[in-house]
Design a protein around this motif. Structure first.
Motif, mmCIF file in Angstrom:
data_model
loop_
_atom_site.group_PDB
_atom_site.id
_atom_site.type_symbol
_atom_site.label_atom_id
_atom_site.label_comp_id
_atom_site.label_asym_id
_atom_site.label_seq_id
_atom_site.Cartn_x
_atom_site.Cartn_y
_atom_site.Cartn_z
ATOM 1 N N VAL A 201 52.862 32.884 42.745
ATOM 2 C CA VAL A 201 53.330 34.010 42.765
ATOM 3 C C VAL A 201 52.124 35.239 42.576
ATOM 4 O O VAL A 201 51.585 34.882 41.433
ATOM 5 N N VAL A 202 51.997 36.036 43.342
ATOM 6 C CA VAL A 202 50.639 36.852 43.175
ATOM 7 C C VAL A 202 51.162 38.248 42.601
ATOM 8 O O VAL A 202 51.985 38.614 43.384
ATOM 9 N N SER A 203 50.431 38.729 41.675
ATOM 10 C CA SER A 203 50.917 39.813 41.173
ATOM 11 C C SER A 203 50.443 40.792 42.043
ATOM 12 O O SER A 203 49.185 40.939 42.515
ATOM 13 N N VAL A 204 51.052 41.856 42.021
ATOM 14 C CA VAL A 204 50.693 43.165 42.830
ATOM 15 C C VAL A 204 49.571 43.900 42.474
ATOM 16 O O VAL A 204 48.921 44.777 43.229
ATOM 17 N N THR A 205 49.190 43.577 40.984
ATOM 18 C CA THR A 205 48.030 44.299 40.726
ATOM 19 C C THR A 205 46.778 43.711 41.143
ATOM 20 O O THR A 205 45.722 43.895 40.823
ATOM 21 N N THR A 206 46.933 42.384 41.429
ATOM 22 C CA THR A 206 45.791 41.484 41.824
ATOM 23 C C THR A 206 45.325 41.668 43.201
ATOM 24 O O THR A 206 46.083 41.470 44.341
ATOM 25 N N LYS A 207 43.822 41.755 43.296
ATOM 26 C CA LYS A 207 43.578 41.846 44.813
ATOM 27 C C LYS A 207 43.156 40.661 45.283
ATOM 28 O O LYS A 207 43.232 40.511 46.563
ATOM 29 N N VAL A 208 42.758 39.691 44.610
ATOM 30 C CA VAL A 208 42.170 38.348 44.961
ATOM 31 C C VAL A 208 42.689 37.315 43.983
ATOM 32 O O VAL A 208 42.724 37.441 42.875
ATOM 33 N N SER A 209 43.450 36.348 44.711
ATOM 34 C CA SER A 209 44.107 35.550 43.844
ATOM 35 C C SER A 209 44.008 33.927 44.465
ATOM 36 O O SER A 209 43.945 33.855 45.618
ATOM 37 N N THR A 210 43.469 33.103 43.446
ATOM 38 C CA THR A 210 43.318 31.691 43.903
ATOM 39 C C THR A 210 44.173 30.747 43.089
ATOM 40 O O THR A 210 44.321 30.778 42.007
ATOM 41 N N TRP A 211 44.770 29.854 44.081
ATOM 42 C CA TRP A 211 45.547 28.909 43.429
ATOM 43 C C TRP A 211 45.191 27.459 43.999
ATOM 44 O O TRP A 211 45.000 27.394 45.126
#
Length: 284
Positions: A201-211
């Protein structure tokens, strides 16, 4: 195919004294209590008897088979363990229509079809409802094909899981003579035993997320990739491009708001171990 909310109850407004009384039971969704020469049988390729509950795992491809005793129009609905409903047939992918000749077995998808039904979870019991009718049914009130919809499947608007589906269908078949429609149910289980981890689940405040995730799977490289690709498509992503090699598949997906996700699936040489990396980028 995105699936057990079972009750023993009468449909709202229905009566056992009427010819159109439809009941919900632990094994069925909607039943015509009137004997009819029209019969329909639905079963999965894993269970030719149609009486058992075969098990599938995430990434498996399911084939549904239908046969009627008279020429009929057939409609297939899938209800998952969360109450989500999908209209499998008719669709815009299947070759031919949903009209089936008497005593002919029709498979969905068939060998000539250009699509597959991929199991994508969640784990739990699924029911496939087959409705056969000698007349075409008007499903506009419960499912619609949108002009701009690219999936080829109708959008189902029913809420309330199988109870909601039973109530909606009881209204649709009411104008028909009792002998002119009939139903059947096939069940299958989605196992969590080899299900891959859920998407992050990617936070709306995060511009780049790696999983990242690593796990063993007997599904094969393409099937593992398809599992994650189908999860992204279920979220609204569209596939922009895909490259593949012997041990790696890479895909780029995008949303309407320019959010992109890069999916990389690698198989470790000589093993059934997979490494999955998802990199999601949101616009500023």
């Amino acid at each position: 195919m995105k699936y057990v909310l079972m009750t023993l109850a009468l449909l709202a407004g229905a009566s056992t004294s009427t010819a159109l009384a439809q009941t919900i039971t632990s094994q069925s969704i909607i039943v015509n209590p009137v004997a009819s020469p029209l019969k329909v049988n639905v079963w999965t390729a894993k269970d030719t008897t149609g009486t058992k509950t075969p098990t599938y795992v995430a990434g498996d491809r399911i084939v549904l088979n239908v046969k009627t005793t008279q020429d009929a129009y057939v409609y297939l609905f899938n209800v998952d363990q969360r109450g989500n409903i999908n209209l499998i047939l008719p669709n815009r992918f299947a070759s031919g229509s949903n009209f089936i000749k008497a005593n002919t077995t029709k498979s969905f998808p068939g060998k000539e079809d250009k699509f597959t039904f991929d199991i994508a979870g969640p784990a739990g019991l699924n029911k496939v409802l087959a409705v056969a009718s000698t007349d075409q049914l008007n499903l506009d009130d419960i499912a619609q094909f949108k002009e701009d919809q690219q999936t080829g499947f109708a959008t189902v608007t029913i809420k309330g899981g199988q109870n909601g589906l039973a109530q909606a269908l009881s209204i649709i078949v009411k104008p028909l003579a009792s002998k002119d429609w009939v139903t059947d149910i096939a069940q299958y289980q989605i196992s969590a035993a080899v299900a891959t981890p859920p998407l992050p689940v990617v936070s709306v405040t995060t511009k780049v997320s790696t999983w990242k995730s690593s796990f063993k799977s007997a599904l094969g490289l393409m099937r593992v990739y398809d599992f994650y690709a189908n999860q992204l498509k279920a979220q609204g992503f569209e596939s922009d491009e895909m490259t593949t090699s012997r041990l790696q598949m890479v895909g780029k997906f995008s949303l309407y708001d320019d959010t992109t996700t890069n999916l990389t699936v690698k198989q470790r040489p000589g093993t059934t171990m997979y490494d999955v990396v998802l990199v999601r980028t949101q616009p500023q």
